[in-house]
Design a protein around this motif. Structure first.
Motif, short mmCIF file in Angstrom:
data_model
loop_
_atom_site.label_atom_id
_atom_site.label_comp_id
_atom_site.label_asym_id
_atom_site.label_seq_id
_atom_site.Cartn_x
_atom_site.Cartn_y
_atom_site.Cartn_z
N ASN A 1 0.66 -1.22 -0.08
CA ASN A 1 -0.12 -0.12 -0.03
C ASN A 1 0.84 1.01 0.04
O ASN A 1 1.80 1.40 0.83
N LEU A 2 0.45 2.35 -0.94
CA LEU A 2 1.21 3.46 -1.04
C LEU A 2 0.50 4.68 -0.58
O LEU A 2 -0.69 4.66 -0.94
N GLU A 3 1.00 5.50 -0.01
CA GLU A 3 0.26 6.80 0.39
C GLU A 3 1.19 8.02 0.50
O GLU A 3 2.41 8.00 1.06
N LEU A 4 1.07 9.08 -0.27
CA LEU A 4 1.71 10.45 0.06
C LEU A 4 1.26 11.11 1.20
O LEU A 4 0.57 10.83 1.99
N PRO A 5 2.41 12.12 1.86
CA PRO A 5 2.00 12.37 2.88
C PRO A 5 1.02 13.67 2.80
O PRO A 5 0.65 14.14 1.82
N LEU A 6 0.44 13.87 4.12
CA LEU A 6 -0.78 14.71 4.29
C LEU A 6 -0.20 16.26 4.02
O LEU A 6 1.12 16.86 3.94
N THR A 7 -1.04 16.97 3.11
CA THR A 7 -0.71 18.38 2.95
C THR A 7 -1.89 19.08 3.23
O THR A 7 -3.05 18.63 3.70
N MET A 8 -1.76 20.42 3.34
CA MET A 8 -2.91 21.41 3.66
C MET A 8 -3.90 21.35 2.95
O MET A 8 -5.13 21.66 3.35
N GLU A 9 -3.76 20.87 1.57
CA GLU A 9 -5.08 20.69 0.88
C GLU A 9 -5.70 19.44 0.89
O GLU A 9 -6.52 19.22 -0.11
N LYS A 10 -5.21 18.33 1.29
CA LYS A 10 -5.90 17.04 1.32
C LYS A 10 -6.87 16.89 2.58
O LYS A 10 -6.62 17.25 3.59
N PHE A 11 -7.92 16.12 2.09
CA PHE A 11 -8.80 15.71 3.29
C PHE A 11 -8.20 14.81 4.45
O PHE A 11 -7.68 14.22 3.97
N LEU A 12 -8.52 15.19 5.54
CA LEU A 12 -8.19 14.27 6.51
C LEU A 12 -9.23 13.03 6.88
O LEU A 12 -10.06 13.32 7.65
N SER A 13 -9.40 12.24 5.76
CA SER A 13 -10.63 11.35 5.56
C SER A 13 -10.21 10.15 6.79
O SER A 13 -11.43 9.64 7.23
N GLY A 14 -9.12 9.79 7.19
CA GLY A 14 -8.66 8.96 8.09
C GLY A 14 -8.49 9.30 9.34
O GLY A 14 -9.48 10.00 9.86
N HIS A 15 -7.32 9.16 10.00
CA HIS A 15 -6.81 9.66 11.18
C HIS A 15 -5.29 10.04 10.93
O HIS A 15 -4.71 9.75 10.02
N LEU A 16 -4.85 10.79 11.92
CA LEU A 16 -3.56 10.97 11.80
C LEU A 16 -2.61 10.04 12.12
O LEU A 16 -2.56 9.10 13.08
N VAL A 17 -1.89 9.64 10.92
CA VAL A 17 -1.00 8.32 11.10
C VAL A 17 0.47 8.82 10.92
O VAL A 17 0.72 9.87 9.88
N GLN A 18 1.51 8.49 11.68
CA GLN A 18 2.95 8.96 11.76
C GLN A 18 3.46 8.14 10.52
O GLN A 18 4.59 8.58 10.19
N GLY A 19 3.32 6.68 10.36
CA GLY A 19 4.12 5.95 9.67
C GLY A 19 5.22 5.28 10.44
O GLY A 19 6.28 4.93 9.98
N HIS A 20 5.08 5.24 11.73
CA HIS A 20 5.93 4.33 12.76
C HIS A 20 5.15 3.24 13.29
O HIS A 20 4.36 3.34 14.11
N VAL A 21 5.64 2.10 12.72
CA VAL A 21 5.09 0.84 13.17
C VAL A 21 5.34 0.42 14.45
O VAL A 21 6.47 0.46 15.04
N ASP A 22 4.14 0.24 15.28
CA ASP A 22 4.22 -0.05 16.90
C ASP A 22 4.56 -1.58 16.91
O ASP A 22 5.42 -2.17 17.68
N THR A 23 3.94 -2.61 16.02
CA THR A 23 3.97 -3.72 16.22
C THR A 23 3.55 -4.54 14.94
O THR A 23 3.18 -3.86 14.18
N VAL A 24 3.98 -5.86 14.81
CA VAL A 24 3.64 -6.68 13.77
C VAL A 24 2.36 -7.58 14.48
O VAL A 24 2.70 -8.02 15.52
N THR A 25 1.44 -8.06 13.80
CA THR A 25 0.66 -9.02 14.22
C THR A 25 0.08 -10.09 13.07
O THR A 25 0.55 -9.85 11.99
N SER A 26 -0.71 -10.94 13.40
CA SER A 26 -1.07 -11.98 12.39
C SER A 26 -2.65 -12.00 12.32
O SER A 26 -3.43 -11.62 13.19
N VAL A 27 -3.17 -12.15 11.26
CA VAL A 27 -4.54 -12.46 10.96
C VAL A 27 -5.13 -13.65 11.55
O VAL A 27 -4.54 -14.80 11.29
N LEU A 28 -6.16 -13.78 12.40
CA LEU A 28 -6.65 -15.03 12.91
C LEU A 28 -7.78 -15.51 12.16
O LEU A 28 -7.86 -16.63 12.00
#
Length: 192
Positions: free
Chosen positions: A79-106
């Motif tokens: 998945n690819l995303e460009l950084p937030l700009t002042m002109e971009k809708f904040l449709s999701g939530h604020l994401v830093q791009g800093h992974v806290d953990t990995v996990t698995s699909v159950l």
């Protein structure tokens, strides 16, 4: 800073040492300045070079060890995303791009032809609240019924078709970034 709204996908060409090459035909990623931050499966990486539809990044050992990058093979969809700009809708939530953990699909349950529930192993219950936000492989999603063992997200057709969620199966490994607000609240309470 990102929003967790995926703009395109790409495929891994190669991962050699610190160099990660990703192929994308999306014109959104053509002609970017070197040094631009790009979210790759939720990992904030810096564009080193672009040539012939290939984005090249230098990836630190820390990023490789703390994320699913170490699991990438040639042809892995990301998945690819460009950084937030002042002109971009904040449709999701604020994401830093800093992974806290990995996990698995159950579990993966197809609710209808346009809706899926994905259940993940929960590695850190304290950061998840019902109807709160979580980032899975860079995608902003809403948490459903978290427990200390697992949590669920509902994935609609638009998200399924536009992201690498369609490739996830039981035991697939994903990147998780918890909502930054939860981590700040914890820090504030611990420092009191």
């Amino acid at each position: 800073m990102f929003t967790g709204i995926i703009e395109a996908t790409g495929t891994v060409n190669s991962l050699h040492g610190e160099n990660l090459d990703i192929f994308t035909t999306s014109s959104d990623f053509h002609g970017l300045k070197m040094g631009t931050s790009i979210s790759v499966d939720g990992v904030c990486l810096t564009l080193r070079k672009f040539s012939d539809n290939v984005l090249t990044f230098q990836v630190s050992k820390e990023s490789i060890q703390r994320s699913i990058i170490s699991k990438y093979n040639k042809g892995s969809e990301v998945n690819l995303e460009l950084p937030l700009t002042m002109e971009k809708f904040l449709s999701g939530h604020l994401v830093q791009g800093h992974v806290d953990t990995v996990t698995s699909v159950l579990k993966v349950n197809e609710i209808s032809e346009d809706l899926w529930n994905y259940e993940f192993k929960n590695n850190n219950y304290k950061y998840l609240v019902d109807k709160g936000s979580v980032t899975v492989n860079g995608i902003s999603l809403t948490v459903v019924n978290p427990t200390d063992e697992h949590f669920t997200v509902a994935v609609i057709r638009e998200t399924y078709d536009r992201t690498n969620f369609k490739n996830l199966n039981v035991d697939s490994i994903v990147n998780i970034e918890f909502d930054i607000m939860a981590k700040y609240v914890e820090r504030f309470l611990n420092d009191k």
